[in-house]
Design a protein around this motif. Structure first.
Motif, PDB file in Angstrom:
ATOM      1  N   SER A   9     -58.075 -21.949  -1.228  1.00  0.00           N
ATOM      2  CA  SER A   9     -57.921 -22.946   0.640  1.00  0.00           C
ATOM      3  C   SER A   9     -59.711 -22.713   0.849  1.00  0.00           C
ATOM      4  O   SER A   9     -60.278 -23.447   2.431  1.00  0.00           O
ATOM      5  N   GLY A  10     -60.426 -21.839  -0.148  1.00  0.00           N
ATOM      6  CA  GLY A  10     -62.240 -21.275   0.435  1.00  0.00           C
ATOM      7  C   GLY A  10     -62.617 -20.598  -0.391  1.00  0.00           C
ATOM      8  O   GLY A  10     -61.937 -19.930  -1.137  1.00  0.00           O
TER       9      GLY A  10
ATOM     10  N   SER B  43     -59.969 -25.503   3.962  1.00  0.00           N
ATOM     11  CA  SER B  43     -60.792 -26.205   3.918  1.00  0.00           C
ATOM     12  C   SER B  43     -60.802 -27.571   2.960  1.00  0.00           C
ATOM     13  O   SER B  43     -60.684 -27.298   2.024  1.00  0.00           O
ATOM     14  N   SER B  44     -60.886 -28.608   3.421  1.00  0.00           N
ATOM     15  CA  SER B  44     -60.282 -29.940   3.391  1.00  0.00           C
ATOM     16  C   SER B  44     -61.735 -29.889   1.576  1.00  0.00           C
ATOM     17  O   SER B  44     -61.490 -30.634   1.041  1.00  0.00           O
ATOM     18  N   GLU B  45     -62.487 -29.625   1.782  1.00  0.00           N
ATOM     19  CA  GLU B  45     -63.805 -29.436   1.104  1.00  0.00           C
ATOM     20  C   GLU B  45     -62.846 -29.180  -0.784  1.00  0.00           C
ATOM     21  O   GLU B  45     -63.595 -29.103  -1.677  1.00  0.00           O
ATOM     22  N   ALA B  46     -62.903 -28.414  -0.334  1.00  0.00           N
ATOM     23  CA  ALA B  46     -61.750 -27.252  -1.015  1.00  0.00           C
ATOM     24  C   ALA B  46     -60.885 -27.908  -1.889  1.00  0.00           C
ATOM     25  O   ALA B  46     -60.674 -28.153  -2.988  1.00  0.00           O
ATOM     26  N   LEU B  47     -59.323 -28.410  -0.632  1.00  0.00           N
ATOM     27  CA  LEU B  47     -58.992 -29.159  -2.061  1.00  0.00           C
ATOM     28  C   LEU B  47     -59.336 -30.652  -2.718  1.00  0.00           C
ATOM     29  O   LEU B  47     -58.762 -31.255  -3.150  1.00  0.00           O
ATOM     30  N   ALA B  48     -60.132 -30.625  -1.896  1.00  0.00           N
ATOM     31  CA  ALA B  48     -61.106 -32.493  -2.309  1.00  0.00           C
ATOM     32  C   ALA B  48     -61.364 -32.134  -4.276  1.00  0.00           C
ATOM     33  O   ALA B  48     -61.329 -32.501  -4.568  1.00  0.00           O
ATOM     34  N   PHE B  49     -62.420 -30.497  -4.411  1.00  0.00           N
ATOM     35  CA  PHE B  49     -62.712 -29.872  -4.873  1.00  0.00           C
ATOM     36  C   PHE B  49     -61.902 -29.773  -6.310  1.00  0.00           C
ATOM     37  O   PHE B  49     -61.467 -29.753  -7.440  1.00  0.00           O
ATOM     38  N   ASN B  50     -60.546 -29.040  -5.830  1.00  0.00           N
ATOM     39  CA  ASN B  50     -58.724 -28.250  -6.760  1.00  0.00           C
ATOM     40  C   ASN B  50     -57.801 -29.734  -6.991  1.00  0.00           C
ATOM     41  O   ASN B  50     -57.615 -29.789  -8.011  1.00  0.00           O
ATOM     42  N   GLY B  51     -58.308 -30.373  -6.432  1.00  0.00           N
ATOM     43  CA  GLY B  51     -57.254 -31.425  -6.055  1.00  0.00           C
ATOM     44  C   GLY B  51     -56.456 -30.838  -5.158  1.00  0.00           C
ATOM     45  O   GLY B  51     -54.689 -32.110  -6.292  1.00  0.00           O
TER      46      GLY B  51
ATOM     47  N   ARG C 133     -59.499 -14.778   5.148  1.00  0.00           N
ATOM     48  CA  ARG C 133     -59.671 -16.197   5.622  1.00  0.00           C
ATOM     49  C   ARG C 133     -58.412 -17.580   5.131  1.00  0.00           C
ATOM     50  O   ARG C 133     -57.962 -17.627   5.267  1.00  0.00           O
ATOM     51  N   HIS C 134     -59.161 -17.021   3.692  1.00  0.00           N
ATOM     52  CA  HIS C 134     -58.512 -17.946   2.861  1.00  0.00           C
ATOM     53  C   HIS C 134     -57.790 -18.252   2.164  1.00  0.00           C
ATOM     54  O   HIS C 134     -57.142 -16.990   1.648  1.00  0.00           O
ATOM     55  N   ALA C 135     -56.781 -19.392   1.623  1.00  0.00           N
ATOM     56  CA  ALA C 135     -55.264 -18.882   1.088  1.00  0.00           C
ATOM     57  C   ALA C 135     -55.944 -19.156  -0.549  1.00  0.00           C
ATOM     58  O   ALA C 135     -56.395 -19.420  -0.628  1.00  0.00           O
ATOM     59  N   ILE C 136     -54.757 -18.145  -0.888  1.00  0.00           N
ATOM     60  CA  ILE C 136     -54.756 -18.312  -2.241  1.00  0.00           C
ATOM     61  C   ILE C 136     -53.336 -20.160  -2.544  1.00  0.00           C
ATOM     62  O   ILE C 136     -51.810 -19.445  -2.070  1.00  0.00           O
TER      63      ILE C 136
END
Length: 223
Positions: free
Chosen positions: A41-42, A84-92, A47-50
């Motif tokens: 998620s980042g 992170s919304s950007e991370a979710l947009a990147f990995n779908g 701080r970010h999750a697998i």
């Protein structure tokens, strides 16, 4: 019937040497390579999750490295993690989708570690080593997850050694991007499927095996 004892001893010795070639221990100095890809998620492992993890184990067949078995899990983000919304947009990845069938980090890593420890023992190795494209990223997230779920004593992975296919590809192929490294070795790569842990692990495993085997064909192994 006459049996040449000297010839028989030579054959037995050759068979013994061939059996050694099929144990990863003898190729990687007691390390057991496991190909891994993680979607998160980042970029911050603290701080970010697998969100997704996939791994492929390897085997030797007559001294040639091959893919073996695969494990794949969608992961529930740990409590308090940043998304992170950007991370979710990147990995779908849609973390709210029930179709993901996500499980906890704790459950996923218990299954993963049990499998790896069994393979370590089978190959007479001492430690597993993360094989990944830009391996420091995946390794750092694994180590943080291990601390979070308090499985440090049951962690099969080496604490700092990794096999980075980006670095190896840069040395052998002059390419560091996964897709371009695959193209250089005639490995099919579908960019529309990239950034899925399942797909990227498969391509990375194929790349790593071809790089190791290419080095052998060039006369680099055994030294």
């Amino acid at each position: 019937m006459y049996i040449n004892i000297k010839f028989l001893k030579i054959i037995l010795k050759l068979m013994k040497n061939l059996s050694k070639l099929d144990l990863l221990h003898y190729r990687f100095r007691g390390l057991y390579p496991v190909v891994i890809d993680i979607e998160t998620s980042g970029f911050n492992s603290h701080r970010h999750a697998i969100l997704e993890i996939s791994l492929i184990t390897l085997k030797m067949t007559n001294g040639w490295l091959e893919k073996n078995e695969m494990l794949h899990f969608h992961i529930i983000p740990f409590k308090g993690s940043c998304i992170s919304s950007e991370a979710l947009a990147f990995n779908g990845i849609n973390i709210n989708s029930l179709l993901r069938g996500a499980i906890s980090e704790n459950k996923a890593f218990k299954i993963i570690f049990k499998k790896i420890f069994a393979d370590i023992q089978k190959n007479k190795c001492k430690k597993a080593v993360v094989v990944a494209h830009n391996a420091n990223f995946d390794h750092s997230f694994i180590m943080e997850a291990v601390k979070r779920i308090k499985m440090e004593k049951n962690n099969p992975f080496h604490s700092f050694v990794t096999f980075d296919t980006a670095s190896i590809s840069g040395l052998i192929l002059g390419q560091t991007v996964l897709a371009k490294a695959c193209y250089a070795l005639n490995i099919p790569f579908d960019c529309t499927q990239a950034h899925s842990a399942l797909y990227d692990t498969n391509r990375t495993a194929e790349l790593f095996c071809k790089l190791v085997n290419k080095w052998k064909k060039l006369g680099g192994w055994p030294p």
